[in-house]
Structure formats: structure tokens, C-alpha cells
Design an enzyme around this catalytic site. Structure first.
Site, mmCIF file in Angstrom:
data_model
loop_
_atom_site.group_PDB
_atom_site.id
_atom_site.type_symbol
_atom_site.label_atom_id
_atom_site.label_comp_id
_atom_site.label_asym_id
_atom_site.label_seq_id
_atom_site.Cartn_x
_atom_site.Cartn_y
_atom_site.Cartn_z
ATOM 1 N N GLU A 8 39.791 49.095 47.067
ATOM 2 C CA GLU A 8 39.998 47.665 47.292
ATOM 3 C C GLU A 8 39.449 47.227 48.654
ATOM 4 O O GLU A 8 38.909 46.135 48.773
ATOM 5 C CB GLU A 8 41.486 47.298 47.175
ATOM 6 C CG GLU A 8 42.013 47.341 45.749
ATOM 7 C CD GLU A 8 41.311 46.356 44.806
ATOM 8 O OE1 GLU A 8 40.679 45.396 45.281
ATOM 9 O OE2 GLU A 8 41.391 46.567 43.587
ATOM 10 N N TYR A 49 45.841 39.567 49.293
ATOM 11 C CA TYR A 49 45.104 40.050 48.121
ATOM 12 C C TYR A 49 45.235 41.569 47.977
ATOM 13 O O TYR A 49 45.603 42.085 46.909
ATOM 14 C CB TYR A 49 43.602 39.669 48.195
ATOM 15 C CG TYR A 49 42.838 40.502 47.198
ATOM 16 C CD1 TYR A 49 42.930 40.217 45.842
ATOM 17 C CD2 TYR A 49 42.127 41.642 47.587
ATOM 18 C CE1 TYR A 49 42.318 41.020 44.891
ATOM 19 C CE2 TYR A 49 41.512 42.449 46.658
ATOM 20 C CZ TYR A 49 41.609 42.139 45.316
ATOM 21 O OH TYR A 49 41.022 42.951 44.383
ATOM 22 N N ASP A 87 41.832 37.008 44.750
ATOM 23 C CA ASP A 87 40.608 37.100 45.561
ATOM 24 C C ASP A 87 39.688 35.946 45.165
ATOM 25 O O ASP A 87 40.098 35.039 44.412
ATOM 26 C CB ASP A 87 39.943 38.473 45.393
ATOM 27 C CG ASP A 87 39.325 38.652 44.018
ATOM 28 O OD1 ASP A 87 39.581 37.811 43.111
ATOM 29 O OD2 ASP A 87 38.554 39.615 43.827
HETATM 30 N N1 ADE Z 1 36.917 43.709 43.005
HETATM 31 C C1 ADE Z 1 38.014 43.809 43.747
HETATM 32 N N2 ADE Z 1 38.915 44.608 43.176
HETATM 33 C C2 ADE Z 1 38.373 45.049 42.027
HETATM 34 C C3 ADE Z 1 38.789 45.919 41.007
HETATM 35 N N3 ADE Z 1 39.970 46.512 41.063
HETATM 36 N N4 ADE Z 1 37.951 46.109 39.980
HETATM 37 C C4 ADE Z 1 36.754 45.515 39.967
HETATM 38 N N5 ADE Z 1 36.292 44.694 40.872
HETATM 39 C C5 ADE Z 1 37.080 44.463 41.922
#
Ligand code: ADE
Length: 374
Positions: A60, A143, A161
Site C-alpha cells: 500500500e 487511506y 484513495d
Molecule cells: N492501489 C492501492 N491499493 C491497491 C490495491 N490493494 N490493489 C490494487 N491497486 C491498489
């Protein structure tokens, strides 16, 4: 009139023209089609296969401001270099930066190590699962705390997000400015109230995935493929160019620089940046403010003309940070084999390293990519 255009409509609450859904009803109605779509369409991603807290956290953080495809190779390499919280807490700073080299936003890596140290000292070497505890860690905002709490620990906390802001604003036909913290906070509250208690991970990742693959950030959204299309006010009304609304950013400051590749045999000069500010503590090619002409270089670097065997102009380049743009010109400066680094260059704390060692062990930020050492 009822929409029948999509398979997922079978799972949706159907809306009639004479009785439009209220905001909260529309939001609540996305659950079933979203979860059904995510179950069949989710991309297989390395951090999804084994959603252990450490892996979820690292992924993340890497995914902030960085595309999934760009993150994939970094993620695997990082896991090999730092397989757990202890290894990360004890990481050598230069090694950590080398593993992050090219991902940008290096504060993310510094915060990872600081948070790992806090976990070792205060959380028994584990990631805390509670949202409020996660929020206390460096580099973790609402987030990321929501993403870790839901994906790694199954807790029903929202993870809003940019993707989710876009999908939900479009769904609701909401023209509020998504740059405002209050808009995000409201969305978090609304989602918290209606998200499923036992499917938080798939729900949050489903919203992110719709944003990444269907309700895309640039260009026309792929409404024909969207599980939420029959509920979406923006889709129905063709508002995708207007929603989400994002107020314009302040113009970036422009800084002009002259960058030098200073070579002596198979060595090249690098320096270490100050410990605070932009690209703090990372390595850099020697550089000075302003755009210099070839005739000004020896003086600027403190070399005598006879020390320099060759000066070669390199192409212009630009690097865009979030608040600053570097507009650069470059020169390759070849020193005679015996020359010492003298004058200004030495006072800027530059030193010579072998080119091979530079590649293997020193993190040179992407800002200098145009002037790769050959
Ligand atoms: N962007 C941010 N977190 C994500 C996730 N868990 N899977 C795919 N894209 C992401």
C-alpha cells in the site's frame, strides 16, 4: 424505465425514473454488484495472493502515487531484501534507499523504517490491527490505515484513495472538489456506515479496482464494463468530463540546474544531499544552480583548464516533483587520469566512486535519469 444492459444488473437494486434513489440508498446498492464483479475480475497481484499484514502495508505504501505495474518488481525485490518488520527496522539506510531507487517520494521509505522501529519497540514486532493505532505510525494516513485494517485484518474500515473518490463521486453525481479533506472525510463516514462487515477487503479493493480498470482517471470511463453502471448518475448523464471536480493545483516552482557527470577513468563523482528537504540524504550528481555555458564550467567547479581533458554538452532534461520542477542542462567533464578533485567540487562534499559500485550500491534518484553514468 429499467436498465437491462448488463449482467451485473441482475444483482442490482433497480431504479425507476419516477422514484430515484436517495444518496445513501444509491451508495448502499453498490455492494452486491461490486462484490460479484470483484470476485470474478480482480487482478492476481503479488500482495493479494498472501495478504499478510507486512506485505499489505509495504504494497500500500508503494502503491501511493505509483502504478501497479511499476510497483510489482519493486515489491518482490523489497520482500527479498527485507522479509519482515525486524529486517526493515534494522535496514542500512543506503541499502533501503537503493531498494527504493526509482520509485520516488523517498520519504515513504524513510517512514517505513521509522514505523518498523516503532513496531519493534511498541507493538511487539507486529503491525497493530486497530485503525487508530495504525494511524499513529509514520507514513500512515486514513487511506492506508483503512487499507491495512480491511485487507490484512478484515476490519470494516473504508479506504478512500483517488480511485475511490473518483468512483463514488461519479456514482453519486457529486460535483464537490475531491481535493478537499472534508469531501474525503464525508465519503469515509458514508462508506463506513454501509460497507459490509464481513467482506471489507473485497469491498475496498473492489472499489479501487473499478477505479483502476473501469472508471479510469484519464479518458472516457468504460461504462459498458462497469458493475455499477445502472446505478451511476454520471454514466447515465454523460458527466464524466466534469466529475470528479478537482480544483487546479498551484503552479510548481521552476529551478534551473546544471548537472555534471565528472569522470576520471572508470570513476565518477557523486555527492550526498543534505539530510533535510527535497531528496534528503540521497546521492546526486554534482550540480549547480542556473544554466551554465561550456566556458563557465571550469570556474564553477573550481578546476584549472589544464586539469580537464574534455567537456561534452549533454541534452536538456526536465524532472517534475510534486511542488518543484527541475529544468536541467548537463555536461560530461572528463578529468585527466591523475587529477584530484579540487576547489568547489570538494567543498560540495563530492567524492569519486567506481561506476560499477555506483550502479550496485548508491541510490541515485530518477531526477538524474537523463544523465545516466555510462
Ligand atoms: N492501489 C492501492 N491499493 C491497491 C490495491 N490493494 N490493489 C490494487 N491497486 C491498489
Amino acid at each position: 424505465m429499467y436498465s437491462t444492459s448488463h449482467f451485473y444488473d441482475k444483482l442490482q437494486v433497480l431504479e425507476s425514473e419516477d422514484k430515484p434513489l436517495k444518496r445513501a440508498e444509491r451508495l448502499a446498492a453498490i455492494e452486491r454488484p461490486l462484490l460479484a464483479w470483484y470476485a470474478s475480475r480482480a487482478r492476481a497481484l503479488p500482495w493479494r495472493d498472501k495478504p499478510e499484514p507486512y506485505r499489505v502495508w509495504i504494497s500500500e505504501i508503494m502503491l501511493q502515487q505509483t502504478r501497479v505495474e511499476a510497483v510489482k518488481p519493486y515489491f518482490e525485490r523489497f520482500m527479498t531484501a527485507f522479509p519482515g518488520i525486524r529486517e526493515l527496522a534494522e535496514a542500512d539506510d543506503d541499502h533501503l534507499m537503493k531498494m527504493w531507487e526509482g520509485l520516488g517520494y523517498y520519504n515513504r521509505a524513510r517512514n517505513l523504517k521509522a514505523a518498523a522501529r516503532m513496531m519493534m519497540e511498541e507493538y511487539g514486532g507486529c503491525l497493530p490491527s486497530a485503525y487508530d493505532e495504525l494511524l499513529k505510525l509514520p507514513g500512515i494516513g486514513s487511506y492506508t490505515a483503512g487499507a491495512i485494517a480491511s485487507i490484512a485484518f478484515g476490519l470494516p474500515m473504508p479506504a478512500v484513495d483517488g480511485n475511490v473518490l473518483r468512483v463514488i463521486s461519479r456514482l453519486l453525481g457529486d460535483r464537490e472538489d475531491i481535493r478537499k479533506a472534508s469531501v474525503k472525510a464525508r465519503m469515509e463516514e458514508e462508506l463506513k456506515g454501509i460497507m459490509p462487515k464481513d467482506e471489507a477487503s473485497s469491498y475496498n479493493q473492489g472499489l479501487i479496482e473499478v477505479g483502476a480498470l473501469v472508471c479510469i482517471p484519464v479518458g472516457e470511463p468504460k461504462c459498458a464494463e462497469c458493475p455499477l453502471s445502472s446505478l451511476c448518475l454520471t454514466g447515465k448523464n454523460g458527466w464524466w468530463k466534469e466529475i470528479p471536480y478537482k480544483s487546479p493545483k498551484k503552479a510548481r516552482k521552476i529551478e534551473e540546474k546544471t548537472v555534471f557527470i565528472i569522470e576520471r577513468g572508470d570513476e565518477v563523482a557523486i555527492g550526498k544531499r543534505p539530510s533535510t528537504g527535497l531528496l534528503a540524504s540521497l546521492y546526486e550528481l554534482p550540480n549547480v544552480e542556473g544554466i551554465l555555458k561550456a566556458g563557465e564550467i571550469c570556474k564553477a567547479l573550481g578546476f584549472q583548464e589544464e586539469q580537464v581533458a574534455k567537456i561534452e554538452a549533454l541534452p536538456k532534461a526536465k524532472h517534475i516533483f510534486s511542488h518543484v520542477e527541475w529544468h536541467m542542462i548537463g555536461y560530461r567533464v572528463v578529468l585527466g587520469a591523475e587529477e584530484d578533485l579540487s576547489g568547489k567540487l570538494k567543498s560540495q562534499a563530492c567524492f569519486m566512486v567506481e561506476k560499477e559500485l555506483l550502479k550496485s550500491s548508491y541510490a541515485l534518484p530518477n531526477a538524474f535519469r537523463a544523465y545516466r553514468v555510462g
